[in-house]
Every structure is written in C-alpha cells, then in structure tokens.
Scaffold this active site. Structure first.
Site, PDB file in Angstrom:
ATOM      1  CE1 TYR A  36      -4.836  -4.933   4.054  1.00 17.00           C
ATOM      2  CE2 TYR A  36      -2.574  -4.872   4.131  1.00 17.00           C
ATOM      3  CZ  TYR A  36      -3.851  -4.933   3.245  1.00 17.00           C
ATOM      4  OH  TYR A  36      -3.618  -5.206   1.904  1.00 17.00           O
ATOM      5  CD  GLN A  88      -2.735   5.678  -3.540  1.00 22.31           C
ATOM      6  OE1 GLN A  88      -2.947   6.788  -4.380  1.00 22.31           O
ATOM      7  NE2 GLN A  88      -2.783   5.879  -2.290  1.00 22.31           N
ATOM      8  NE  ARG A 119      -4.191  -1.940   1.056  1.00 19.61           N
ATOM      9  CZ  ARG A 119      -5.309  -2.177   1.564  1.00 19.61           C
ATOM     10  NH1 ARG A 119      -5.402  -2.042   2.806  1.00 19.61           N
ATOM     11  NH2 ARG A 119      -6.484  -2.800   0.891  1.00 19.61           N
TER      12      ARG A 119
HETATM   13  P1  NAD Z   1      -9.538  -4.738   5.762  1.00 18.81           P
HETATM   14  O1  NAD Z   1     -10.242  -5.183   4.527  1.00 18.81           O
HETATM   15  O2  NAD Z   1      -8.273  -5.587   6.009  1.00 18.81           O
HETATM   16  O3  NAD Z   1     -10.293  -4.708   6.815  1.00 18.81           O
HETATM   17  C1  NAD Z   1     -11.447  -3.967   7.047  1.00 18.81           C
HETATM   18  C2  NAD Z   1     -11.659  -3.196   8.273  1.00 18.81           C
HETATM   19  O4  NAD Z   1     -11.759  -3.951   9.297  1.00 18.81           O
HETATM   20  C3  NAD Z   1     -10.243  -2.403   8.619  1.00 18.81           C
HETATM   21  O5  NAD Z   1     -10.601  -1.248   8.628  1.00 18.81           O
HETATM   22  C4  NAD Z   1      -9.858  -2.986  10.187  1.00 18.81           C
HETATM   23  O6  NAD Z   1      -9.309  -2.011  10.577  1.00 18.81           O
HETATM   24  C5  NAD Z   1     -11.191  -3.361  10.481  1.00 18.81           C
HETATM   25  N1  NAD Z   1     -11.208  -4.328  11.562  1.00 18.81           N
HETATM   26  C6  NAD Z   1     -10.441  -5.259  11.668  1.00 18.81           C
HETATM   27  N2  NAD Z   1     -10.554  -6.013  12.796  1.00 18.81           N
HETATM   28  C7  NAD Z   1     -11.550  -5.172  13.484  1.00 18.81           C
HETATM   29  C8  NAD Z   1     -12.137  -5.363  14.856  1.00 18.81           C
HETATM   30  N3  NAD Z   1     -12.226  -6.326  15.463  1.00 18.81           N
HETATM   31  N4  NAD Z   1     -13.103  -4.334  15.141  1.00 18.81           N
HETATM   32  C9  NAD Z   1     -13.348  -3.544  14.153  1.00 18.81           C
HETATM   33  N5  NAD Z   1     -12.949  -3.261  13.084  1.00 18.81           N
HETATM   34  C10 NAD Z   1     -11.817  -4.161  12.624  1.00 18.81           C
HETATM   35  O7  NAD Z   1      -8.993  -3.279   5.490  1.00 18.81           O
HETATM   36  P2  NAD Z   1      -8.857  -2.582   4.260  1.00 18.81           P
HETATM   37  O8  NAD Z   1     -10.007  -2.378   3.483  1.00 18.81           O
HETATM   38  O9  NAD Z   1      -8.041  -3.383   3.095  1.00 18.81           O
HETATM   39  O10 NAD Z   1      -8.272  -1.057   4.465  1.00 18.81           O
HETATM   40  C11 NAD Z   1      -7.499  -1.159   5.665  1.00 18.81           C
HETATM   41  C12 NAD Z   1      -6.741   0.176   5.887  1.00 18.81           C
HETATM   42  O11 NAD Z   1      -5.596   0.647   4.680  1.00 18.81           O
HETATM   43  C13 NAD Z   1      -7.730   1.524   5.628  1.00 18.81           C
HETATM   44  O12 NAD Z   1      -7.314   2.587   6.330  1.00 18.81           O
HETATM   45  C14 NAD Z   1      -7.542   2.090   4.145  1.00 18.81           C
HETATM   46  O13 NAD Z   1      -7.855   3.064   3.857  1.00 18.81           O
HETATM   47  C15 NAD Z   1      -6.026   1.602   4.076  1.00 18.81           C
HETATM   48  N6  NAD Z   1      -5.717   1.698   2.576  1.00 18.81           N
HETATM   49  C16 NAD Z   1      -4.717   2.312   2.248  1.00 18.81           C
HETATM   50  C17 NAD Z   1      -4.353   2.179   0.934  1.00 18.81           C
HETATM   51  C18 NAD Z   1      -3.043   2.955   0.278  1.00 18.81           C
HETATM   52  O14 NAD Z   1      -2.562   3.608   1.206  1.00 18.81           O
HETATM   53  N7  NAD Z   1      -2.474   2.817  -0.980  1.00 18.81           N
HETATM   54  C19 NAD Z   1      -4.926   1.391   0.101  1.00 18.81           C
HETATM   55  C20 NAD Z   1      -6.035   0.679   0.547  1.00 18.81           C
HETATM   56  C21 NAD Z   1      -6.519   0.750   1.745  1.00 18.81           C
END
Ligand code: NAD
Length: 392
Positions: free
Chosen positions: A235, A133, A128
């Site tokens: 994550y 991206q 990430r």
């Molecule tokens: P994911 O699909 O791995 O998980 C979904 C969400 O579940 C996450 O936000 C995680 O914090 C939450 N979660 C896990 N356990 C939990 C619990 N026990 N209680 C409540 N929530 C819980 O996550 P994702 O969609 O891949 O995204 C994770 C982060 O990465 C986000 O902040 C997203 O904005 C960021 N992101 C950054 C980039 C980048 O910088 N290029 C790209 C994609 C995502």
C-alpha cells in the site's frame, strides 16, 4: 455447517454476498447455503437460480441469522453505518460473520460487534499474499470501481473519448488523468485507454510506472520523491503535509490540462490526502469532470462532497460512494468467489479453524469471544495488548 446470506440493507446497495454459481463448490465441501428471499434479486440473481444450484430460500432475515453458522454479507455493521446496527441483536455468539467490517473505521462500531460475541472476519484485512489472491475482495471491488468511474465520467463529459476523423473534421481525444494507480486506478487507465482516450496516471509509488505503461497509459513523473512510498503490504504510505503541498502544486498543471480526472489516492486507515485544490479546479476547462473515488475517505479534491455530484467553477465533481454496487452482477460474482475461497480456507472437515496459525485467518480475524482480537487493529486504535497476545 450452514452459510446464511441475508439481503444487503445499506441504502441503494444492490450486491449480494454469494451468487448461485458458487453454491455447488460449497455444497461439495459439505456446506448448506440458506438465502433470504430476494437477496440476489437486485444483482440479477433471482431466488429460483439459488434453488436450482441447491440453496434453500428462507422467508426473512431473522430466519437466516438464526439458522446460519456462518453469515456472509457484503456490508456488515461497521462498513454499513446507516442500517447495519439493526443486525446486532440478530448475531449470535458461536456464529461467524464474514464481510466488509471497516476494521480501521469506528472503534466504537467494532466494539459493539465484539460485544455480541460473534467471531468476525474482515475481508479488508486479507493479506496480499499469492495464496489469498482469490479472496482479495478489496481488489475485486477496486476493479469494478475503476471501470465504472470511467464510464460515469465519460457520460458526464460533454465530449467523446476517442479521436475521430470524420467528414465534419477531426475530433481530438479526451485526456484522462488518474491520480493513484492502485487496483482501481489501473482499471480506470485500462478502461479509458480502451475507449480511445489519452490516459495518464500518477502515483507516489514508483513501482506503479511499469503497470501504468503496460496498460497503455503514460506515467506522470514529478521531481519529488516520497519517503518509503510503499509499505510491506504494497500500500501507499502517508506522507507529511509539505510533501502533499508539493504534490498539489505539481499536479495542478496536469489536472488543469485534463478533461477527466479520476482520483483514488488513499492510505489505509487515514483520511485521503487533498491533492486537487479549489484553485486547481478553477483552472480546468468548463465541462471537465473529476470523479473522486476517495470521496468516502474524505476525498482527494477539496470540493468533493461525499455521496453527491456538484458543479463548481463549471467542473462536475462526482463524489459517489459505494460505486461497486452500481455494477451489482459482476461485483457480486467477484465478491461471491472471494468469500467462497475465504470460507473454504476457514473451515476444514466441518471445523472452524479460527485458532489456526494460518496467516489469512489470523490477519482477518477481527472479533472473538467478546473482544477485538486483531493485533493490527488493536495497535491502530491504541488498545492495550491482550493477555493472550503478550507472550507471542
Ligand atoms: P489503495 O486503494 O490503498 O490506494 C490507491 C493508490 O493510491 C495506491 O496505488 C497508492 O500508492 C496511491 N496513493 C496513496 N497516496 C498517494 C498520494 N499522496 N499520491 C499519489 N498516489 C497515492 O491501493 P490498492 O489499489 O489496494 O493497491 C496498492 C498496491 O497493492 C498496488 O501496487 C497493487 O497492485 C498492489 N496489490 C497487490 C496484490 C497482491 O499482491 N495480491 C493485491 C492487490 C493489490
């Protein structure tokens, strides 16, 4: 160099790995694209559109695999655990495979892929970082899933989402709760908000608060704090059982007051935590809906059955899997652009850069020369370090 696009074979899968609109940029970079006949049909991309953009249509799967230097798929064996194995005899050493391979899933499946000798890249492992991206397939599919989960839930709910003031009285808006405000959860918030619902979200990462609010959602806060809530990649992290027990208890009241609950809480490589118990479901009003986007990973709701929709205590619990495939046109468009950007970075001047120190290539390279070579994956499965990696 030839890129081959076979038809997806996972049951019900409607996506395709490359769409016609990406072919000109691949041709410009010197690639030829061959597509199995009908590969894009289910996603809304007939053969004729591929031909128009310069691709060649081949009559069957074997022809695509035998002519391609790079095979681009959506669900390769590994993530396609139903029919994917049939591709193993078609894969050649000296060939490159790009797609969802579920690198932290079954070590046995990955070892079988490794044994073919193929050089495989798992899109799940794309780092990430800003430069990657445009290749982030997980985010693309998460976006589609979050959107579609809201629409399916709205359809299943015996209520409408927006507030309406009519001659027949006032209708109160539906309350939507999203648990896990990552990419899918944020898209769910935005979609529910656009439909006029009162949207709230909870995440154990405090960083999610601002993002939820910026999309018109309310952030639900609890008096508990996760330890190291976010890892270096962004994550959410796994927590201990006592933390999950507290979460379940605190969430129960908010869940019970919601018409729709969309759960997306997952931790890479781990079973999804159970955050909504049977007792909590029992507290919900009849007709309420839970859409468990974590179903494939074990589910965030105790009563979820992966791949099924069940009604328990009057609550509809949707455990559909492979939801992105239900929006095949745009899911394929986004995935196709992600894979194209990935391949354009992987091959320079007609040469594969599998040995390169490029962070994106290094982190996504899963198997090569008969072995699982990815350091993170080897550590995850406690495989001994490779001799070539020891010095590093
Ligand atoms: P994911 O699909 O791995 O998980 C979904 C969400 O579940 C996450 O936000 C995680 O914090 C939450 N979660 C896990 N356990 C939990 C619990 N026990 N209680 C409540 N929530 C819980 O996550 P994702 O969609 O891949 O995204 C994770 C982060 O990465 C986000 O902040 C997203 O904005 C960021 N992101 C950054 C980039 C980048 O910088 N290029 C790209 C994609 C995502």
């Amino acid at each position: 160099m030839i890129i081959g696009v076979p038809t997806e074979t996972y049951p019900g899968e409607r996506r395709v790995a490359l769409v016609p609109m990406v072919i000109p940029s691949l041709s410009k970079a010197g690639f030829e694209v061959v597509v199995e006949t009908g590969a894009g049909a289910e996603a809304g991309y007939p053969d004729a559109l591929y031909v128009e953009k310069g691709a060649n249509i081949l009559p069957d799967r074997a022809a695509v695999f035998s002519s391609a230097n790079i095979v681009a798929q959506v669900l390769c064996y590994g993530s396609n655990d139903v029919t994917g194995k049939a591709d193993l005899p078609l894969v050649r050493r000296e060939q490159v495979l790009v797609g969802f391979l579920r690198p932290l899933g079954s070590v046995d499946a990955i070892q079988q892929i490794a044994r073919t000798g193929v050089t495989s890249f798992a899109v799940e492992l794309i780092p990430r970082i800003t430069r990657a991206q445009s290749m982030d397939a997980l985010s693309s599919m998460g976006t589609i899933c979050g959107y579609k989960a809201v629409l399916i839930s709205a359809n299943s709910l015996p209520k409408i989402f927006p507030m309406l003031t009519t001659a027949a009285g006032t209708i109160t808006p539906a309350r939507i709760l999203v648990i896990g405000a990552g990419v899918a959860g944020l898209q769910a918030i935005a979609t529910a908000h656009r439909l006029g619902a009162i949207a709230s979200a909870y995440d154990l990462r405090p960083a999610a608060k601002e993002q939820v609010q910026s999309l018109g959602g309310r952030f639900v806060e609890f008096p508990i704090e996760a330890k190291n809530a976010q890892d270096a990649r962004g994550y959410g992290t796994a927590q201990d059982e006592s933390f999950y027990a507290q979460q379940r208890e605190l969430l129960s009241r908010v869940v019970a007051e919601s018409d729709v609950v969309i759960t997306t809480a997952v931790v890479p490589g781990k079973k999804a935590p159970v955050l909504v118990t049977r007792e909590t479901v029992r507290e919900m009003a009849p007709g309420s809906v839970i859409f468990d986007l974590a179903a494939e990973r074990g589910g965030n709701c105790e009563l979820t059955r992966a791949g099924q929709t069940v009604v328990e205590h009057g609550v509809t619990i949707i455990g559909r899997i492979n939801v992105a495939s239900e929006v095949p046109y745009h899911a394929s468009q986004m995935y196709g652009r992600n894979v194209t950007a990935f391949i354009l970075n992987l091959v320079k001047d007609g040469k594969l850069r599998a040995d390169s120190e490029d962070e994106i290539i290094r982190e996504t390279l899963l198997t090569r020369g008969g072995e699982i070579v990815n350091r993170r994956v080897r550590e995850f499965f406690s495989l001994p370090q490779l001799v070539s990696q020891r010095a590093a």
